[in-house]
Each structure stands twice: as C-alpha cells, then as structure tokens.
Design a protein around this motif. Sequence first.
Motif, PDB file in Angstrom:
ATOM      1  N   ALA A 350      51.936  39.598  47.135  1.00  0.00           N
ATOM      2  CA  ALA A 350      52.738  39.498  45.917  1.00  0.00           C
ATOM      3  C   ALA A 350      53.227  40.888  45.494  1.00  0.00           C
ATOM      4  O   ALA A 350      54.408  41.108  45.258  1.00  0.00           O
ATOM      5  N   PHE A 351      52.320  41.865  45.442  1.00  0.00           N
ATOM      6  CA  PHE A 351      52.722  43.227  45.070  1.00  0.00           C
ATOM      7  C   PHE A 351      53.698  43.789  46.111  1.00  0.00           C
ATOM      8  O   PHE A 351      54.704  44.391  45.783  1.00  0.00           O
ATOM      9  N   GLY A 352      53.336  43.583  47.378  1.00  0.00           N
ATOM     10  CA  GLY A 352      54.158  44.116  48.459  1.00  0.00           C
ATOM     11  C   GLY A 352      55.568  43.547  48.386  1.00  0.00           C
ATOM     12  O   GLY A 352      56.555  44.287  48.385  1.00  0.00           O
ATOM     13  N   GLY A 353      55.662  42.213  48.279  1.00  0.00           N
ATOM     14  CA  GLY A 353      56.967  41.552  48.289  1.00  0.00           C
ATOM     15  C   GLY A 353      57.815  41.985  47.113  1.00  0.00           C
ATOM     16  O   GLY A 353      59.027  42.125  47.223  1.00  0.00           O
ATOM     17  N   TYR A 354      57.214  42.225  45.970  1.00  0.00           N
ATOM     18  CA  TYR A 354      58.000  42.516  44.781  1.00  0.00           C
ATOM     19  C   TYR A 354      58.293  44.012  44.617  1.00  0.00           C
ATOM     20  O   TYR A 354      59.437  44.419  44.433  1.00  0.00           O
ATOM     21  N   LEU A 394      51.287  40.233  36.954  1.00  0.00           N
ATOM     22  CA  LEU A 394      51.749  39.237  37.931  1.00  0.00           C
ATOM     23  C   LEU A 394      51.135  37.897  37.502  1.00  0.00           C
ATOM     24  O   LEU A 394      49.945  37.835  37.181  1.00  0.00           O
ATOM     25  N   ILE A 395      51.953  36.839  37.481  1.00  0.00           N
ATOM     26  CA  ILE A 395      51.414  35.523  37.091  1.00  0.00           C
ATOM     27  C   ILE A 395      50.818  34.861  38.333  1.00  0.00           C
ATOM     28  O   ILE A 395      51.540  34.525  39.278  1.00  0.00           O
ATOM     29  N   VAL A 417      57.497  31.537  35.712  1.00  0.00           N
ATOM     30  CA  VAL A 417      56.453  30.695  36.311  1.00  0.00           C
ATOM     31  C   VAL A 417      55.609  31.523  37.280  1.00  0.00           C
ATOM     32  O   VAL A 417      55.905  32.695  37.510  1.00  0.00           O
ATOM     33  N   ALA A 418      54.562  30.893  37.840  1.00  0.00           N
ATOM     34  CA  ALA A 418      53.633  31.590  38.738  1.00  0.00           C
ATOM     35  C   ALA A 418      54.383  32.293  39.864  1.00  0.00           C
ATOM     36  O   ALA A 418      55.374  31.777  40.375  1.00  0.00           O
ATOM     37  N   GLY A 419      53.878  33.468  40.217  1.00  0.00           N
ATOM     38  CA  GLY A 419      54.501  34.225  41.296  1.00  0.00           C
ATOM     39  C   GLY A 419      55.438  35.297  40.764  1.00  0.00           C
ATOM     40  O   GLY A 419      55.869  36.168  41.505  1.00  0.00           O
ATOM     41  N   ASP A 444      46.494  32.416  34.662  1.00  0.00           N
ATOM     42  CA  ASP A 444      45.750  33.551  35.216  1.00  0.00           C
ATOM     43  C   ASP A 444      46.756  34.662  35.473  1.00  0.00           C
ATOM     44  O   ASP A 444      47.704  34.468  36.246  1.00  0.00           O
ATOM     45  N   LEU A 445      46.541  35.806  34.831  1.00  0.00           N
ATOM     46  CA  LEU A 445      47.469  36.926  35.012  1.00  0.00           C
ATOM     47  C   LEU A 445      46.744  38.073  35.693  1.00  0.00           C
ATOM     48  O   LEU A 445      45.612  38.395  35.334  1.00  0.00           O
TER      49      LEU A 445
END
Length: 674
Positions: A350-354, A394-395, A417-419, A444-445
């Motif tokens: 998630a961190f990498g992609g964003y 990040l959600i 939304v999530a993601g 969950d954040l």
Amino acid sequence: NVILAMGTQGNPRKLGVPGEDLPHVLYRLVDPAEHRDQDLLVVGAGDSALEIAIALSDENRVGLIVRGTEITRANEVLTKDVLSRQATGQLTIYFSASVKEVYPGYADLTVRGDVTRVAAELIFLKLGADAPRKFFESIGITFSGTGKDSRPILSDVHESSVPGLYLIGAASGRDLIKLGMNQGYEVIEHLMGREVEPADEAVLKERLPYWEGTVRERIAMLRKRAPLLAAADEQQLRETFLSARVREYRDGEIIIRQNDYTNDFLIIASGRVELWKKPEKSDAEVKLVDLTAGNFFGEMSLISGRRRTATARAVGDTRIIEIPRKAILKLLGAAPRARALVDQAFLLRAFGGYLFPGIPEAQLGQLVELSVVNNLPKDAVVFREGEPADAFYLIRNGMVKITKTSGEKEVVLSYLVAGNFFGEAALFSDADRTATVTTIFPSDLIKLSKRDFNNFLGAHPDLRQAPLQKLEERRIASLIADATPGSGNILNDLIREEVVMGTQTLIIDEHKCIRCGNCIAGCEGVHHDGQARLSLTGIKFYNLLAPNSCWQCENPMCMLDCPPDAIVRDPRGEVYIKSNCIGCGNCERNCPYDNIFMVHKEPKRSIFSWVASLLGKGHKNDVEQTVAVKCDLCRGISGGPACVRSCPTGAAIRLTPEEYRSTLEELVITHGER
Ligand SMILES: Cc1cc2nc3c(=O)[nH]c(=O)nc-3n(C[C@H](O)[C@H](O)[C@H](O)COP(=O)(O)OP(=O)(O)OC[C@H]3O[C@@H](n4cnc5c(N)ncnc54)[C@H](O)[C@@H]3O)c2cc1C
Ligand code: SF4
Ligand code: SF4
C-alpha cells in the motif's frame, strides 16, 4: 513407551482484566438446562464458544463477544447458526469487542472502541486452552518456539523430543476429536511395527497434484519455498489445503484482474507473477512489482474487503495455490506469524504503490515498523481542521469523510474507502490541517507520523522525489474538486444516506421522470418469474430518487449469513441469488437498504398435479415457496439493466462511485434546485 493424552482443559486461557476471578466467571458449561431467563455472556469465537452460545440462547439473553470483525475460526455450520440466531434476535453478537472489566452482575465491554455496560449474571470464557508447557518442558519436551502459538516438536509418528514419549490430542496442538483419534491410531500402528497412512492423505494428494511424494513431503517442499507457509505448521496447512486448489497458468495469462471482486488468496508455488495497475483516468498499465515463487498476493482485497487493486499475470508457466477467503482467514487466525507476514505485505504494497511506485519493497521495510494501527469506531474524529498536522493515514478497512467548515455549516469535500490515504500534506509542510476527517463506519487506520516519515526519508534521501511528485498530483486534484461549487451538500446527503456504499446505484431524476412505469415493467419483463426487482420508493434528495433496487454494495451485508450460500457475488461485482435459495429471509433482514424482496414462487405443476389440485388432492410440492429476489443488473441479459433501457426519457441511470459527484452535481445544478 508412554503416550500422553492429557488434553489442555486444566490450563484455560484467561482474559487478563480486573474482575475475572469473580465467581460468576466460568470456563465450562455443565448443562444448558440449568440456565433460564438469564443475562449471559460468552467470550470467544471458536467452536466451543459458539456451541455454548447456541445452547444457551433458546432460554436466555445471550451476548457473544467476538474480538474480530467476523467469525473465521469456527466451523461453518456453527457460524451460520449463530449468525442466523443473531438475525432473528435470538442472541446478540458484539463484533470487534473485548471485555474491559468484570463486575458482579455486569461487565464493561469495549465495542469498536466505545465502552458499553452490559448485564451479565454469568460469563463463560471460551478463549481456548494451552498445553501444560511448564510441565512438558520439565520432562524434556521441546517446543517449536517461545511464542503462544508454538507447539511441542513431534516426529511423523507423534514422538516428542524425548524418545519413546508420544503426544496426541489437544496437548499436542491438535484440538479436534477426529485428529486426536487419528493420531492415537497412528501411534499404536507405529508401535506395532505397521506402516500407516494419515487419514487425509488421499484427498490432499489430489489437492496438491503437481508434486511427487507423500503429502508431508509435498508440504515440506512448499514450506521451504514460501515463508508464509513456513510460518504455519503442517497440521494447519493440511487443514487449509483441504479447501485450496492449485492451478497452472500459461505465460501472459491473467490470474486476477484489477477491479474484480474475487477474494481468493494466492501463493506462487512455482513460476513468476507480475502485478500491473491501471491508474485512475489512464489507459496505460504501470508495472507494480515482480513476484517470484514463494511470494503471495491478493492480501489487499482480503484485508480491505474491496475490489482487486491490480491485475496479476503469469510470467512463463506458473502454478498458483488458490486459497478461499474463509480458509486463509482461519489459517491466519491460528498462525500469528503468518498473519504478521500478510499484514506486513499489505502495508508495504500500500505504501509502495501510493508513495513510492517502482521502488523495491526491500527498501521500504522500515516504514512498516514505524506504522501503527488505530481501530476506530463509527463517527470518530481522526483530526480536526486547524489542528497541527502531524501524521499521514492509510485506510486499512472502513470509510472516512473529509469535511470543512464553511460559515456555520459543515461541508463534505469527499469520502474515502479502504485502500486510500489522507493527511499526506502533513508529511511535507508545516501548515495546520485544512479539513476534518471522521470515520463513517468502524475503521482500521494505519498511521505514520510525520517525524518517523522524515527520519525514514533522511536515511533514504534518494526516495524523496517519488512521494513529492505523488503529493503534488493529489494537491492539484483536490484544488480542482474544491473549485466545484456546492458539491459538498450532495456528498453529505449521499454519505448520510449511505448511498456511497453502492457500486452501481440506480438514480432517477424526477424532473425527467414522466411516471410511465416503464422501468418497473421492463424489470418484470426480463425476469422469468415476472417479479420486479425495483420499487419506486427509496431515498430522496433534491430532485433525485435512489429507489429501492440493489446498489451492489462494496461490502454487501446481505451476503453475511445465507445458510445455503445462495447469495453470492460474481467477479464483476454483481450480487445475485442462485436457485438454491430456501427463503429463510436472512438476506432481506440484513440488507440495510430494503433492497431485497421476498416473493412467492409458483410451484412447478404438471397437468396431473393441476387435475389433482382441482380434485382437492394437491401434492406437497405444490405448496407455495417463498424466495428472495433482488436486482442483479440483468445479469446474463444483453444490453444492460432493463430499467435503464426501458426509460423513455433517460431519467433512470446507474452510477458508479466515480460518477456520483460529477453526475449528481450536474443533475441538481441543471435544474437549479439546491
Ligand atoms: C466445549 C467444547 C466443544 C468441543 N466441540 C468439539 C467438536 O464438536 N468436535 C471436535 O472434534 N472437537 C471438539 N472439541 C475439542 C475436543 O473436545 C478436543 O479436541 C478433544 O477432547 C481432545 O481430546 P484429548 O484426549 O486430547 O483431551 P481431553 O478430552 O481433554 O482428555 C484429557 C483427559 O486427560 C485427563 N488428565 C489430564 N491431566 C491428567 C493427569 N495429570 N493424570 C491423569 N489424567 C489426566 C483429563 O481428566 C481428561 O480426561 C470441543 C472442545 C470443547 C471444550
Ligand atoms: S441487497 Fe442490499 S446489502 Fe446486498 S448489495 Fe444490494 S443494497 Fe447492498
Ligand atoms: S432468503 Fe435465500 S438468498 Fe436470502 S439468505 Fe435466505 S437462502 Fe440466502
């Protein structure tokens, strides 16, 4: 030789909270018939907790306290039973809940972050039990590790590290009657000098068909290859593989597709996989990551409950172990080290992609250690406009809204939304928060503080450019969105009425609607039973109506507890009902938006039964049956939803979340009605 089969019941797990030593806290239910008209709590989500809750719920008011957001460890029959009892009000399940403190006659629970006081004349703790480790170690038995999930190390024939000392049953970590019996049989056969094959051997060989040797050898080979499998033990994997399948893909073949609603978890047994993503408003795919044998993917949909975020393609001939969602959740619940690996991959990707697209995961590992997870209830304020900006979020799952104060009013800027991420401006500027963020559902954040992020970039200066570019893109997009006049009010209505949950919501523009009823007639016409899946009642705002017709929710509540699994979702997201519906009505009760209709199905009649019914001798199959029907977007019918096609004025439209803001804004502004 000695065979130890002493179970674990002498060593039950405890809550570790004040008051748990009070006499009304019990570890065993002797006879459900001893309890009537009482307020009872059962803590736990395994088979025995569910059995007790079910047994007590006929004559008492029972609350079942479940730590997670769903029940994943217990067997399916029990899970369905408690869920349907909850649906009919026979018992209450508190999800995302734990006991905070116990008092005589009641207990304080933390439910989704909020403290609630509930009556509890008796509390049954069913948190599992552990092998008597101290005793075992004192007689020389070694364990697989120091953690809670570690088990005694045993040979193929259940011999412990002490020669001639065998362990079977719950004390060996195999807590099911059939497993313990099989173990006992295997030990005796071994001691009698006879070879014996494990009971599940033949089935598992079919499930893992591409390799040679015994199942034990095949699993050992896979565990060597895949760290995730190595983090679970053989018995846990045997259970998991009973519901998994291995599939072979050719070079270039798609394994999962971005935006599909599939939710199997996938492990690469051999070959290679590339993950590709099509960014919003772009037709070109960007390669995210190259995965080799032993890696896994599919964790994003598993954790966030949302659509696939990337497309996976095989590179060369590739074998994939595909594990259904329930089975992998059960495995992760039982093997904490495996769970940690999946959580870690979720964060990294998630961190990498964003923030760091194209940067190898290995360089981002430290970011994961710096992040913390916040579990927040519904309507919790994450931060307020004007507060110092000190972290980025990040959600993981759930949903939030972003609002701003304009005069006296709160205006909604958007929902996420999530993601998705928010609060990123904090990472590169000293400005205060420019908006307030509040959860819409329990969420969950994952939080990364500004200080930690800057320390990380300080140690990796070469990585600084990628997030800066990404943040600038976001800043420009949000400036454009903010410049759209008055969009906040419509979004506010969509969020308040939860229409944002829908992925294909039917909207009728009442200015264009001439009340001809063609949409309903069109719907009736395409379904063989002649029943419309749409009614012109529903949620009204401005000149718009979101009629009662399934929205195809992002997280469909209707699918939670269908006993025959008749209500399902296909990869494109359509939620539909299969012909094995038994008409129990659970889905109708669970849909928060009244979008499921229970209807009478005409019995199938032959000419003979028709004559018999005229003579008053109807057959029992002629009894009318009730079934659930709902909009499935005219699945399998060419041309798309009949309601939209039948509307002569274009008043009926189906909107995706991406279209809500612009299209609804236009419809409302066009008619000048705000
Ligand atoms: C409420 C509940 C419901 C369950 N439902 C199911 C189910 O539906 N299906 C299923 O497959 N499993 C179920 N289980 C799990 C199942 O009961 C256990 O897996 C199984 O009983 C384990 O068998 P065992 O022989 O290892 O241990 P146990 O059945 O616990 O037997 C151990 C025996 O050793 C004795 N013992 C202990 N210490 C000593 C000592 N020092 N000296 C002499 N004797 C000693 C104990 O008194 C006991 O009789 C359930 C468990 C619970 C608690
Ligand atoms: S039936 Fe209800 S809960 Fe299910 S997808 Fe449709 S609107 Fe959502
Ligand atoms: S009514 Fe039918 S589709 Fe709905 S939950 Fe019951 S069996 Fe499943």
